[in-house]
Enzyme design. Structure first.
Site, PDB file in Angstrom:
ATOM      1  N   GLY A   1      -7.450  -7.591   0.070  1.00 21.08           N
ATOM      2  CA  GLY A   1      -7.701  -9.021   0.228  1.00 21.08           C
ATOM      3  C   GLY A   1      -8.766  -9.505  -0.739  1.00 21.08           C
ATOM      4  O   GLY A   1      -8.602 -10.533  -1.396  1.00 21.08           O
TER       5      GLY A   1
ATOM      6  N   HIS B   1     -13.454   0.224   4.654  1.00 26.35           N
ATOM      7  CA  HIS B   1     -13.728  -1.076   4.053  1.00 26.35           C
ATOM      8  C   HIS B   1     -14.993  -1.657   4.678  1.00 26.35           C
ATOM      9  O   HIS B   1     -15.363  -1.302   5.789  1.00 26.35           O
ATOM     10  CB  HIS B   1     -12.582  -2.052   4.316  1.00 26.35           C
ATOM     11  CG  HIS B   1     -11.319  -1.679   3.633  1.00 26.35           C
ATOM     12  ND1 HIS B   1     -11.267  -1.259   2.329  1.00 26.35           N
ATOM     13  CD2 HIS B   1     -10.041  -1.686   4.067  1.00 26.35           C
ATOM     14  CE1 HIS B   1     -10.016  -1.022   1.994  1.00 26.35           C
ATOM     15  NE2 HIS B   1      -9.243  -1.260   3.026  1.00 26.35           N
TER      16      HIS B   1
ATOM     17  N   ASN C   1       0.856  -1.167   0.000  1.00 21.75           N
ATOM     18  CA  ASN C   1       0.000   0.000   0.000  1.00 21.75           C
ATOM     19  C   ASN C   1       0.905   1.235   0.000  1.00 21.75           C
ATOM     20  O   ASN C   1       1.727   1.385   0.895  1.00 21.75           O
ATOM     21  CB  ASN C   1      -0.863  -0.059   1.259  1.00 21.75           C
ATOM     22  CG  ASN C   1      -1.918   1.006   1.255  1.00 21.75           C
ATOM     23  OD1 ASN C   1      -1.751   2.048   0.619  1.00 21.75           O
ATOM     24  ND2 ASN C   1      -2.991   0.749   1.949  1.00 21.75           N
ATOM     25  N   PRO C   2       0.774   2.114  -0.998  1.00 19.14           N
ATOM     26  CA  PRO C   2       1.681   3.272  -1.052  1.00 19.14           C
ATOM     27  C   PRO C   2       1.683   4.112   0.216  1.00 19.14           C
ATOM     28  O   PRO C   2       2.679   4.783   0.506  1.00 19.14           O
ATOM     29  CB  PRO C   2       1.152   4.072  -2.242  1.00 19.14           C
ATOM     30  CG  PRO C   2       0.540   3.043  -3.125  1.00 19.14           C
ATOM     31  CD  PRO C   2      -0.081   2.037  -2.195  1.00 19.14           C
ATOM     32  N   SER C   3       0.620   4.049   1.012  1.00 11.64           N
ATOM     33  CA  SER C   3       0.636   4.850   2.247  1.00 11.64           C
ATOM     34  C   SER C   3       1.713   4.338   3.210  1.00 11.64           C
ATOM     35  O   SER C   3       2.276   5.110   3.977  1.00 11.64           O
ATOM     36  CB  SER C   3      -0.741   4.844   2.911  1.00 11.64           C
ATOM     37  OG  SER C   3      -1.045   3.556   3.387  1.00 11.64           O
TER      38      SER C   3
END
Ligand SMILES: *[C@@H]1O[C@H](CO)[C@@H](O)[C@H](O)[C@H]1NC(C)=O
Ligand SMILES: *[C@@H]1O[C@H](CO)[C@@H](O)[C@H](O)[C@H]1NC(C)=O
Ligand SMILES: *[C@@H]1O[C@H](CO)[C@@H](O)[C@H](O)[C@H]1NC(C)=O
Length: 318
Positions: free
Chosen positions: A244, A290, A156-158
């Site tokens: 996921g 989510h 995840n780029p974060s």
């Protein structure tokens, strides 16, 4: 016969969105029956996915599906466009590296606390292909429960922004983290939004500079859009479907048999014992981002139909 009765009862209750305790009871009774894949149901599902989403052609951006000069639309920044220039184009693989039903048995490993003390490491390692989400720790401390084999790991780029200064400073700490997964390909949502692009591309520069053999792939934004739309139609309403769920969806097309580990969205295990949020920490996610319980309902439903298998207990393999 018993299996069939339980299955229809379960389906009924999954759709009613029963109280959690009720769901746990149903889920526990379903465990009494041996899980068997229903090849007919699985193939039906796979053909639905190949019509909506087609992972063997569109999971990653490739030179074939994203030619030089393409004006690539982002997944969420819909006004944003990325021009595929020569430099970026050369980073893409010529074609998708995987084809339909290439792998016999796949494991998709979520990071849920349900994996802690599961002793599922050997069973996960025995799969032909293993997907993991968001750079999870797989150090010795965890391997009994989660295994080490990794063929694809998402980032995840974060995480890159928060833990590795967007790779604008020293790159070796990030490289060292990736090394732990040995040959695993690194998969990033570079074209999810405009903020993700530069950091995701920097991952490729880092691995090239360190002469790593690990491949870097980017999710095709149209694949992500189509997968989200498909699951929205199945009642998964969220700002964003989880990584996921995206990996499970891809695995269903790329693998004959799909096994899920570490997917369980409740504060208790099916026996009612409190569990941590992740197998490695108890940091709660951003609320409302989510729709994990709704994703899990779908997985349990698919398990009961023999389309995939959800592991929530301890493993005794192999
Ligand atoms: C397998 O799935 C098909 C299609 O959903 C269904 O018609 C059939 O009854 C299932 N078989 C078993 C043994 O459950
Ligand atoms: C994704 O959906 C769009 C619009 O419905 C469709 O044109 C496209 O073919 C789909 N992509 C794939 C890979 O099937
Ligand atoms: C990494 O790749 C090499 C060559 O393809 C293979 O021999 C080795 O077993 C792989 N390592 C792991 C941990 O999968």
């Amino acid at each position: 016969h018993r299996a069939q009765t339980l299955t229809s009862v379960c389906l009924f209750f999954f759709f009613l969105r029963v109280k959690q305790t009720e769901l746990f009871d149903r889920w526990k009774s379903l465990q009494i029956c041996k899980w068997e894949m229903n090849v007919t149901a699985a193939n039906l599902f796979k053909s639905t996915l190949s019509r909506c989403c087609n992972a063997p052609a569109f999971l990653f951006t490739t030179q074939k599906n994203t030619p030089l000069g393409t004006k690539l639309k982002y997944e969420v920044d819909t006004s944003g466009i990325f021009h595929i220039n020569q430099e970026i184009f050369r980073m893409f693989p010529k074609d998708m590296p995987y084809y339909r039903s290439q792998f016999k048995k796949c494991a998709v490993v979520g990071n849920g606390g349900i994996l802690k003390n599961s002793r599922c490491g050997r069973e996960i390692n025995s799969a032909d292909f293993v997907f993991r989400c968001n750079l999870p720790p797989i150090s010795e401390k965890y391997t009994v429960d989660v295994g080490v084999k990794t063929d694809v790991v998402t980032v995840n780029p974060s995480i890159i922004t928060e833990r590795f200064h967007k790779l604008e400073k020293w790159r070796k700490p990030f490289y060292d983290v990736l090394q732990v997964y040995e040959n695993a390909s690194v998969l990033l949502p570079a074209f999810y939004n405009t903020r993700n692009t530069d950091v995701s591309i920097r991952v490729k520069y880092v691995l090239d500079d360190f002469e790593s053999q690990q491949a870097v792939y980017y999710f095709h934004p149209q694949y992500l859009i189509n997968v989200s739309r498909y699951w929205l139609g199945q009642g998964v309403r969220a700002k964003r479907i989880s990584t996921g769920l995206i990996l499970v969806t891809a695995a269903l097309e790329l693998c004959e048999e799909v096994h899920l580990f570490g997917f369980w969205a409740f504060p208790m295990n099916p026996s009612g014992i409190f569990i941590t949020h992740h197998y490695y920490d108890n940091v709660k996610p951003r609320p409302g981002f989510h729709a994990m319980p709704s994703e899990i309902f779908n997985f349990l439903h698919m398990h009961s139909k023999g389309i995939l298998r959800v592991h929530t207990g301890t493993c005794s393999c192999c």
